[in-house]
Motif scaffolding. Structure first.
Motif, PDB file in Angstrom:
ATOM      1  N   THR A 172    -110.022  42.063  11.505  1.00 38.22           N
ATOM      2  CA  THR A 172    -110.605  41.622  10.237  1.00 38.22           C
ATOM      3  C   THR A 172    -109.866  40.409   9.678  1.00 38.22           C
ATOM      4  OG1 THR A 172    -111.034  43.945   9.817  1.00 38.22           O
ATOM      5  CG2 THR A 172    -111.311  42.460   7.951  1.00 38.22           C
ATOM      6  N   LYS A 173    -108.537  40.455   9.815  1.00 42.31           N
ATOM      7  CA  LYS A 173    -107.723  39.354   9.290  1.00 42.31           C
ATOM      8  C   LYS A 173    -107.665  38.173  10.254  1.00 42.31           C
ATOM      9  CE  LYS A 173    -106.393  41.456   5.548  1.00 42.31           C
ATOM     10  NZ  LYS A 173    -106.860  41.015   4.229  1.00 42.31           N
ATOM     11  N   LYS A 174    -108.397  38.291  11.384  1.00 43.07           N
ATOM     12  CA  LYS A 174    -108.455  37.211  12.387  1.00 43.07           C
ATOM     13  C   LYS A 174    -107.130  36.968  13.111  1.00 43.07           C
ATOM     14  CE  LYS A 174    -112.583  35.887  10.691  1.00 43.07           C
ATOM     15  NZ  LYS A 174    -113.595  35.016  10.179  1.00 43.07           N
ATOM     16  N   PHE A 175    -106.212  37.941  13.071  1.00 38.79           N
ATOM     17  CA  PHE A 175    -105.008  37.804  13.880  1.00 38.79           C
ATOM     18  C   PHE A 175    -105.327  38.174  15.328  1.00 38.79           C
ATOM     19  CE2 PHE A 175    -102.826  38.905   9.714  1.00 38.79           C
ATOM     20  CZ  PHE A 175    -102.507  37.578   9.437  1.00 38.79           C
ATOM     21  N   ILE A 176    -106.400  38.917  15.497  1.00 39.80           N
ATOM     22  CA  ILE A 176    -106.861  39.309  16.825  1.00 39.80           C
ATOM     23  C   ILE A 176    -108.260  38.712  16.996  1.00 39.80           C
ATOM     24  CG2 ILE A 176    -107.571  41.266  18.275  1.00 39.80           C
ATOM     25  CD1 ILE A 176    -105.481  42.955  16.871  1.00 39.80           C
ATOM     26  N   GLY A 177    -108.495  38.182  18.188  1.00 40.27           N
ATOM     27  CA  GLY A 177    -109.777  37.530  18.439  1.00 40.27           C
ATOM     28  C   GLY A 177    -110.957  38.492  18.283  1.00 40.27           C
ATOM     29  N   GLN A 178    -112.113  37.965  17.887  1.00 39.69           N
ATOM     30  CA  GLN A 178    -113.278  38.823  17.620  1.00 39.69           C
ATOM     31  C   GLN A 178    -113.773  39.514  18.879  1.00 39.69           C
ATOM     32  OE1 GLN A 178    -114.185  39.618  14.420  1.00 39.69           O
ATOM     33  NE2 GLN A 178    -112.312  38.411  14.193  1.00 39.69           N
ATOM     34  N   LYS A 179    -113.554  38.917  20.033  1.00 45.48           N
ATOM     35  CA  LYS A 179    -114.036  39.528  21.277  1.00 45.48           C
ATOM     36  C   LYS A 179    -112.946  40.265  22.034  1.00 45.48           C
ATOM     37  CE  LYS A 179    -117.906  36.395  21.828  1.00 45.48           C
ATOM     38  NZ  LYS A 179    -118.398  35.208  22.531  1.00 45.48           N
ATOM     39  N   ALA A 180    -111.715  40.135  21.545  1.00 43.45           N
ATOM     40  CA  ALA A 180    -110.601  40.793  22.250  1.00 43.45           C
ATOM     41  C   ALA A 180    -110.743  42.305  22.167  1.00 43.45           C
ATOM     42  CB  ALA A 180    -109.274  40.360  21.631  1.00 43.45           C
ATOM     43  N   GLN A 181    -110.368  42.985  23.228  1.00 40.68           N
ATOM     44  CA  GLN A 181    -110.430  44.450  23.263  1.00 40.68           C
ATOM     45  C   GLN A 181    -109.041  45.006  23.525  1.00 40.68           C
ATOM     46  OE1 GLN A 181    -112.930  46.148  22.413  1.00 40.68           O
ATOM     47  NE2 GLN A 181    -114.617  44.664  22.513  1.00 40.68           N
ATOM     48  N   PRO A 182    -108.150  44.983  22.538  1.00 40.37           N
ATOM     49  CA  PRO A 182    -106.777  45.420  22.816  1.00 40.37           C
ATOM     50  C   PRO A 182    -106.666  46.900  23.187  1.00 40.37           C
ATOM     51  CG  PRO A 182    -107.048  44.823  20.492  1.00 40.37           C
ATOM     52  CD  PRO A 182    -108.306  44.426  21.175  1.00 40.37           C
ATOM     53  N   LEU A 183    -107.612  47.743  22.726  1.00 36.25           N
ATOM     54  CA  LEU A 183    -107.518  49.176  23.042  1.00 36.25           C
ATOM     55  C   LEU A 183    -108.222  49.448  24.366  1.00 36.25           C
ATOM     56  CD1 LEU A 183    -108.010  51.551  20.009  1.00 36.25           C
ATOM     57  CD2 LEU A 183    -106.014  51.254  21.476  1.00 36.25           C
ATOM     58  N   ILE A 184    -107.460  49.828  25.364  1.00 28.87           N
ATOM     59  CA  ILE A 184    -108.000  50.098  26.697  1.00 28.87           C
ATOM     60  C   ILE A 184    -108.658  51.476  26.762  1.00 28.87           C
ATOM     61  CG2 ILE A 184    -107.306  50.467  29.100  1.00 28.87           C
ATOM     62  CD1 ILE A 184    -104.936  48.542  28.478  1.00 28.87           C
ATOM     63  N   ASP A 185    -108.071  52.412  26.047  1.00 31.32           N
ATOM     64  CA  ASP A 185    -108.532  53.794  26.115  1.00 31.32           C
ATOM     65  C   ASP A 185    -107.994  54.505  24.874  1.00 31.32           C
ATOM     66  OD1 ASP A 185    -109.542  56.210  27.055  1.00 31.32           O
ATOM     67  OD2 ASP A 185    -108.653  55.984  29.054  1.00 31.32           O
ATOM     68  N   SER A 186    -108.442  55.700  24.597  1.00 26.20           N
ATOM     69  CA  SER A 186    -107.810  56.477  23.531  1.00 26.20           C
ATOM     70  C   SER A 186    -106.668  57.295  24.132  1.00 26.20           C
ATOM     71  CB  SER A 186    -108.824  57.387  22.836  1.00 26.20           C
ATOM     72  OG  SER A 186    -109.130  58.502  23.642  1.00 26.20           O
TER      73      SER A 186
END
Lengths: 246, 246, 246, 246, 246, 246
Positions: free
Chosen positions: A150-164
């Motif tokens: 939301t704060k744009k520190f992470i890209g909008q398309k980035a998927q940092p969470l691989i799994d739960s």
């Protein structure tokens, strides 16, 4: 398999009641107050843009964790580690376990040069504090990552969470494998195992310890079966808690 | 299974050269300088008649361990923990692992009110320091117990040693399960597991960690197979080292 | 002068057997495992290109040392300084002595902006650990300087080593001056002196202490005579150890 | 020997002005504020009936010392060791030197089971703080022993003080041996030596260090000559300070 | 109001004899040895051009303070905080109080990017050490500011000192409000208050504590009256001490 | 007096919403989770039969307190004091304040040789954490005392609680005295005061600090008026929380 052993009437393959109060903290970027029965852990995730100097310039992020118990979270009061001036081995060990486990489901490239510190503070302890901590920490982490997006520190398309990610304890008491030990069970267990599992059912950590007699391959297998089944349930609780996310 | 991966030409299921210099120390009640390839650990066992005050009067003994690395046991020099004024989490964790593992093969009643402190000091590190430490510590422990018997601190008929104990690391590198990782292999491993096994082939500790990708049940099983086979060999080295005991 | 006092049959002016295993460590830039009788010290020299920030830009290098004893290097086990969370006065004092002594034979301008840290870890202690440490540290230092030259961190014509360096203890027992005291002698000594001497026979440190009765000028002189003679022998052992250098 | 080198016009064999304010503290059992030129050290002796537990029952006493510098006793402010949370090597070393030196002139049997702690706090530092501390500590010690006798903790006929004790620094500057170096001289000295001497002229400690070039036997001898002569004068100042004792 | 309660014959509203030896230290930029009766505190002010990194670039300075007691400043010897390895709560509290109080009379803009550290070391303690420390610290601070102006670190027209500052203790003993308690009075006081006051008679700190019975509004008022009157006298002593300033 | 200053619409003399969850902890002998607006403090009281050794045999009890903040109780994460290895001055100061305040309402003779440790852990901080802690601690203390009576560690007729106790902050913002400052107000306050008051309206602690400009007598008086009125309300909340006690 007789199930009459457990003080609270659970069957051997049953979790204690699980509650997850997502967003408990008004200040942290992600938080959850999780309970496994009487065990209560407050998990907060602090998101910082940037990484420690020794990591800078690599385009990768960092996730770390600290675990601690309030002095009167236990039956008799423990001295504070801040007062004793040093952190005990058990605290160190669990902090490292939580951090390492969470990192296994985060894509550090996708996170970018951001740091997330997870604090897991045990408000009340009745066995399984480290597994509750990991399970709650995942929820706090997921929200902190969302905040970063939301704060744009992470890209909008980035998927940092691989799994739960969730975790549960299992153990053998009087020869019977059991799921999610409470404190009085933990004390009696001959073998004690903490298993950290991803939402897809893969292992992140398997830590089995013979507290009494050493254990054989068959016992190990039955403990892993129980743990994998328990993790499926915990994953469900996490999904519900995170459901109403934007 | 291709075996051409390993730098030193070993097959995937092969240990590095193992040497055990029993009685290395002129002063300790038991000692062994053990090497797993270039990894060298000096293990000493200090026997004291009596137990800490909080354990007194129960007719039971106590075994504990401390692990440490010399500052230049590694490729680049590390700061001393004594200079930094605190013990790091990894050191704590390994010290606890060694102590807990050794206690699993000691009958504390048979030991009587005696204390044994095992010191495992890594003189040179090339992967597998904790497993070498446990394997060497067992030899030092066995001699210290014998010393205690000679000095009549332990009854002549008491059998404090329940079983022998060894430990080995296993890991998955490029999808291949491998035994006894050296440092360069350890760094590349996707999954890393330390297994502590008794002479009878029972598990005392199973600590598996996904360093890279999480691992599945089949991979876990193949790692345990490798570890159990490796432990059989280590037990043999221990027997030879202890052979000429009175 | 009767020489029948010494437990191991040595004459008063005789060193214990000296061995120097040069290059003991596979990792350090210079190393030596030195023994003075049962006293064994592992000396490693770690070479780093660059100097601490407060020294940078002056074209000069830095040499420092840390001394430590393994907990069971002694007859009864000592607590680790890392566990106690602080370094004791004796350790501090000896570390400072070793570093200061080595710096006396190094031309810091010729060393250039490089840092050498010498670690002296006592594996077994039977008196004279600080003097063995200095004598072994010189060998490790010499090799580390050679390594630096090979790696071109030190100029090809630079001569950073001004002289060689060794150290020996002397003391007065029952009125007799004696060379190289072992532990049981050290305990009985009325006066105890550690002398650090260069290969050319000049003093770098003279530290004499009246443990029992104060000493007079004549006693001081006879102790210095013994020490200078002993240092000549130690210098010879160092030369042999370093002989096959490129 | 030209004497024009010294900033304050002293000859090479001359002490700085010495003052001893005996009984400076209204509370300690013995005390002295001593100055060697601008160097000022407050020495207090605290007498306690009884000894530490590990010494009890042997009919012997104990004398120990602690040295410390006020943070702004020096030209630029130093951090407090209490704030840094640890005591530095130099402080440890000097505390040990003072305690060891004082014990050399005390008959522990005659002292009986009593403990004396000497605190030497440097209020202003201009070189020679450790030698001023020892010289002042002796005066505080003498008064504390007298106090102990008055209070009947020490027998009326016991003679716990074997001899008096003073200390002085000597050094070689530009090839000239000089007595009692002030800070600017200390910094320039090639060789620096602290000598602790009894009132009868016997050595208790001789600590010579080559700060620049190593020193030879002749230089050592000339430094000892200077120190012994200086100690005679200091003993005289102590006698005057203690003159009006009962 | 009967005044016969006080051991030293003072009336209830009377200060102990106050002395201020300005410029006691030859090295500090400002200093004062202050005494309130037997209480003696050495206050030094260390002036540094520049501010800590986190404050840089704001055009503002910083003033901080550290308080400490010599181990034998008290009736029975206390352990050194440097030896115990940590600073006690009382020391922390008083250091913070002194720093905060001094900052209240300094205009940080006028001070510019300069740092002043005030050290207050209690040489002898007989009650009121924190109030003596603040009163003496003001004198040291004033001189350090003047030094900074002379050295042109502070502008010639800048007025960093807003007001003068002194402090005094008051308390209720046997129902009687009293000024400037000495140690034996402090111990007996039911209520104990430290008041920090500017030269213009405004409050900077009011710290009242019920040591015995809680106190009412009327008692609080009478204590404040006493403190304000005492502060007027202390301000006078400070003016005299600072009188002969350039 | 205009009341439009406050962000949350309160009048200057109004408390934030107060909630007290008595008995929050399943394990402590007394506990309360108290909130003053967003400030949340978990207070637990641990009752132990017996007193520290140095107090034994006097027939009196002991009450002490420890205060701590969770690392992410604040807007930006703070380092843990356990990780930093030492307790900060602010923490020490508040712990001491809480303990001292509670002791003022406990009759130690009536408590008998029992110890109560109060832990106040701030889960969320928004100003007034120390005053919320004291107010909640009183409730936990009252329950722990009742527990002690039930367990017969305290006599049936003993009245260890002399009075009730609450605390509130007051401050002056833009010249206006205000009650119970939240964090953003606290930061702006020129003067800040914490007042601890008994149920009968007597002062136990008055700690006023000029953060900006020094304050005069009239301002001090108006702050005390506000605080006393606020304490009446807090006492009411405590009564309600404790109402249904046996």
């Amino acid at each position: 398999m007789t199930d009459i052993l457990r003080a609270d009437g659970r069957t051997n393959d049953q979790l204690r009641p699980v509650t997850i109060e997502r967003g408990w903290s008004a200040q942290a970027e992600g938080s959850a107050l999780i309970s496994f029965g009487r065990t209560k852990v407050l998990c907060t995730a602090s998101f910082t843009n940037g990484v420690p100097r020794w990591m800078a310039g690599k385009g990768k992020g960092w996730v770390t964790a600290e675990y601690s118990m309030l002095p009167r979270s236990t039956n008799s009061r423990m001295d504070r580690e801040s007062v004793r001036g040093k952190i005990g081995g058990r605290t160190h060990e669990i902090s490292r376990l939580i951090g390492r486990s969470l990192r296994a489901v985060v894509d550090m490239k996708a996170l970018g040069e951001n740091t997330i510190v997870i604090d897991c503070d045990v408000l009340q302890a009745d066995g399984g504090t480290r597994t509750a901590a990991i399970t709650g920490a995942y929820v706090a982490l997921a929200d902190a990552l969302e905040w970063g997006r939301t704060k744009k520190f992470i890209g909008q398309k980035a998927q940092p969470l691989i799994d739960s990610l969730s975790a549960v304890s299992v153990g053998i008491i009087d020869g019977e494998p059991m799921l999610d030990l409470e404190y009085t069970e933990d004390v009696r267990a001959e073998t004690d195992m903490n298993v950290v599992v991803t939402g897809r059912g893969l292992f992140v950590e398997v830590q089995g310890t013979a507290e009494g007699a050493p254990f054989d391959r068959r016992e190990l297998d039955s403990l892993l079966d129980l743990a994998l089944a328990g993790a499926v349930n915990l994953t469900e609780f996490q999904k519900i808690a995170l459901e109403n996310r934007a």
